[in-house]
Design a protein around this motif. Sequence first.
Motif, PDB file in Angstrom:
ATOM      1  N   PHE A  70       4.577   5.032  -3.827  1.00  0.00           N
ATOM      2  CA  PHE A  70       3.845   5.322  -5.278  1.00  0.00           C
ATOM      3  C   PHE A  70       4.677   6.160  -6.166  1.00  0.00           C
ATOM      4  CE2 PHE A  70       0.191   4.387  -2.924  1.00  0.00           C
ATOM      5  CZ  PHE A  70      -0.756   3.768  -3.967  1.00  0.00           C
ATOM      6  N   ALA A  71       6.070   6.255  -5.815  1.00  0.00           N
ATOM      7  CA  ALA A  71       7.054   6.787  -6.750  1.00  0.00           C
ATOM      8  C   ALA A  71       7.210   5.776  -7.911  1.00  0.00           C
ATOM      9  CB  ALA A  71       8.292   6.990  -6.115  1.00  0.00           C
ATOM     10  N   GLY A  72       7.255   6.437  -9.148  1.00  0.00           N
ATOM     11  CA  GLY A  72       7.482   5.581 -10.158  1.00  0.00           C
ATOM     12  C   GLY A  72       6.625   4.864 -10.557  1.00  0.00           C
ATOM     13  N   THR A  73       5.234   4.944 -10.066  1.00  0.00           N
ATOM     14  CA  THR A  73       4.433   3.892 -10.493  1.00  0.00           C
ATOM     15  C   THR A  73       3.375   4.592 -11.726  1.00  0.00           C
ATOM     16  OG1 THR A  73       2.690   4.870  -8.756  1.00  0.00           O
ATOM     17  CG2 THR A  73       4.182   3.003  -8.167  1.00  0.00           C
ATOM     18  N   GLY A  74       3.319   5.776 -11.814  1.00  0.00           N
ATOM     19  CA  GLY A  74       2.511   6.553 -12.630  1.00  0.00           C
ATOM     20  C   GLY A  74       1.007   6.753 -12.070  1.00  0.00           C
ATOM     21  N   ILE A  75       0.993   6.468 -10.897  1.00  0.00           N
ATOM     22  CA  ILE A  75      -0.333   6.675 -10.040  1.00  0.00           C
ATOM     23  C   ILE A  75      -0.383   7.836  -9.431  1.00  0.00           C
ATOM     24  CG2 ILE A  75      -2.011   5.727  -8.225  1.00  0.00           C
ATOM     25  CD1 ILE A  75      -0.927   3.019  -9.066  1.00  0.00           C
ATOM     26  N   SER A  76      -1.219   8.859  -9.525  1.00  0.00           N
ATOM     27  CA  SER A  76      -1.302  10.086  -9.098  1.00  0.00           C
ATOM     28  C   SER A  76      -1.822  10.009  -7.660  1.00  0.00           C
ATOM     29  CB  SER A  76      -2.103  11.220  -9.682  1.00  0.00           C
ATOM     30  OG  SER A  76      -3.229  10.884  -9.866  1.00  0.00           O
ATOM     31  N   VAL A  77      -1.286  11.023  -6.760  1.00  0.00           N
ATOM     32  CA  VAL A  77      -1.614  10.838  -5.371  1.00  0.00           C
ATOM     33  C   VAL A  77      -2.213  12.338  -4.959  1.00  0.00           C
ATOM     34  CG1 VAL A  77      -0.910  10.478  -3.295  1.00  0.00           C
ATOM     35  CG2 VAL A  77       0.122   9.222  -4.997  1.00  0.00           C
ATOM     36  N   VAL A  78      -3.307  12.037  -4.319  1.00  0.00           N
ATOM     37  CA  VAL A  78      -3.944  13.461  -3.426  1.00  0.00           C
ATOM     38  C   VAL A  78      -3.597  13.316  -2.088  1.00  0.00           C
ATOM     39  CG1 VAL A  78      -6.038  14.666  -2.870  1.00  0.00           C
ATOM     40  CG2 VAL A  78      -5.873  13.658  -5.192  1.00  0.00           C
ATOM     41  N   VAL A  79      -2.947  14.312  -1.498  1.00  0.00           N
ATOM     42  CA  VAL A  79      -2.539  14.296  -0.227  1.00  0.00           C
ATOM     43  C   VAL A  79      -3.356  15.271   0.735  1.00  0.00           C
ATOM     44  CG1 VAL A  79      -0.019  13.811  -0.651  1.00  0.00           C
ATOM     45  CG2 VAL A  79      -0.657  16.170  -0.402  1.00  0.00           C
ATOM     46  N   THR A  80      -3.487  15.121   1.922  1.00  0.00           N
ATOM     47  CA  THR A  80      -4.322  15.931   2.545  1.00  0.00           C
ATOM     48  C   THR A  80      -3.679  16.516   3.604  1.00  0.00           C
ATOM     49  OG1 THR A  80      -6.235  14.486   2.378  1.00  0.00           O
ATOM     50  CG2 THR A  80      -6.355  15.835   4.005  1.00  0.00           C
ATOM     51  N   VAL A  81      -3.774  17.866   4.034  1.00  0.00           N
ATOM     52  CA  VAL A  81      -3.348  18.547   5.231  1.00  0.00           C
ATOM     53  C   VAL A  81      -3.994  18.286   6.273  1.00  0.00           C
ATOM     54  CG1 VAL A  81      -2.740  20.876   6.140  1.00  0.00           C
ATOM     55  CG2 VAL A  81      -2.153  20.375   3.712  1.00  0.00           C
ATOM     56  N   PRO A  82      -3.777  17.734   7.589  1.00  0.00           N
ATOM     57  CA  PRO A  82      -4.378  17.648   8.836  1.00  0.00           C
ATOM     58  C   PRO A  82      -5.161  18.779   8.850  1.00  0.00           C
ATOM     59  CG  PRO A  82      -2.378  16.414   8.840  1.00  0.00           C
ATOM     60  CD  PRO A  82      -2.253  17.365   7.617  1.00  0.00           C
ATOM     61  N   ASN A  83      -6.369  18.498   9.503  1.00  0.00           N
ATOM     62  CA  ASN A  83      -7.332  19.599   9.882  1.00  0.00           C
ATOM     63  C   ASN A  83      -6.512  20.629  10.993  1.00  0.00           C
ATOM     64  OD1 ASN A  83      -9.034  18.617   7.965  1.00  0.00           O
ATOM     65  ND2 ASN A  83     -10.478  18.174   9.794  1.00  0.00           N
ATOM     66  N   GLY A  84      -5.847  20.105  12.041  1.00  0.00           N
ATOM     67  CA  GLY A  84      -5.422  20.614  12.995  1.00  0.00           C
ATOM     68  C   GLY A  84      -4.126  21.560  12.605  1.00  0.00           C
ATOM     69  N   ASP A  85      -3.579  21.273  11.373  1.00  0.00           N
ATOM     70  CA  ASP A  85      -2.557  21.980  10.944  1.00  0.00           C
ATOM     71  C   ASP A  85      -2.834  23.463  10.262  1.00  0.00           C
ATOM     72  OD1 ASP A  85      -0.953  19.819  11.872  1.00  0.00           O
ATOM     73  OD2 ASP A  85      -0.383  19.132   9.937  1.00  0.00           O
TER      74      ASP A  85
END
Length: 449
Positions: A70-85
């Motif tokens: 998704f780099a350079g696409t202009g589309i934003s990304v929400v990332v998730t921390v795995p619960n176990g971490d």
Amino acid sequence: MATAPPLISFLLISAAVLLTFPAAISSIGVNYGTLGNLPPPTQVANFLKTQTSIDSVKIFNVDPNILRAFAGTGISVVVTVPNGDIPALANGMQARRWVSANILPFHPQTKIKYISVGNEILLTGDNNTISKLLPAMRTINSALVRAGVRDVKVTTAHSLNIIAYDLHGAPSRGRFRPVWEKNILAPILAFHRQTKSPFMVNPYPYFGFDPKNVNFAIFRSPYKAVRDPFTRKIYTNMYDALMDSTYSAMKALGYGDVNIVVGETGWPSACDAPWCSPANAAWFNLNIIRRAQGQGTPLMPKRRFETYIFGLFNEESKPGPTAERNWGLFRSDFSPVYDVGLLRGGGRGRPAPALPAPSTAGGKWCVAKSGATNAQLQANIDWVCSQGGVDCKPIQAGGSCFNPSSLRMHASFVMNAYFQKNGRSDGSCHFSGTGVVVRSNPSDGACKF
């Protein structure tokens, strides 16, 4: 995705909102799950950028292949921390290492917008992880600030089992469950206010509705309006009630000003029951998109909710019942499961699936009751004309039904138009007791009902 939020007693009445999709729509977010034989992330990113109006995705991990795609696409990304971490990340040094490994190599080339620290943590019942949730949110936020990253906000996604519904079932009386309200959720909301980050919730009418009242969950008619006895607000669907219950719970703690983001919602196109179909899924999501664009709810009118539909693809490898594999807007070959206007060119901006032409066979019309007040009549006009799907131009100046210039006549015209569009069921002429079905044609001259 939540699996079994509590049943909400007052919501067990069928309802719907008549919706015609606008000619052009603003963007919408989607949850991008990967449990299946799906195309590689580079193809997915290119598809979303070039062929859809989707401008944000939410993923359930920090997959470097997806972030690079998704780099350079202009589309934003929400990332998730795995619960176990989460427990380890309550330590500041571990949080800084996590940010260095998972955020800094990709941002800002990839527009990482939010970090969701876990997913529906309170639903897990894991007291150790729950106790470390807010500390981990704080340390990750501090690590971002220390690294000079100030445009990535930290949040966490909540199942709506955080809400305890009282016996009245009134959205205005929505409150957080006492076990979490003061010690967990109030401090989390304080963190959101301090950092200007959103409170993320996953409202799923699909879970917990009464099978005898499916229409209330999917915005379909016929419906009987539900009135909150405390605010007198009218609810025509389960989703608005869920959102307003959440807002009321936040407001009761003094945090009604904190922004709400819808992390997940949707409706499966297939399941082991008759209420799952592409048509019902499309209708549900069309209404969700409309709310995301500013229709709002009774307690939050005109408010825009950043919304992530679940999900992007049907995930064939997900375990569990049939529904789990059929939440997607698209199949693995990028063909749409159904059309909600998100495709560019031929698909983008097309109207919603056409409703059957209204029939007047049998001579049934809906008109305003003689005892209805002017305020009630005007409220009926405002409500019908705000929903879409009914042409209100005939009652405007110069229209065929402007004269006679009577509020009762104008209200009757739009009420009947709504009644005809909804299959002439008696429930669609209820209008909180101000409508009545008649057998004689109320047309007057050029004003044809």
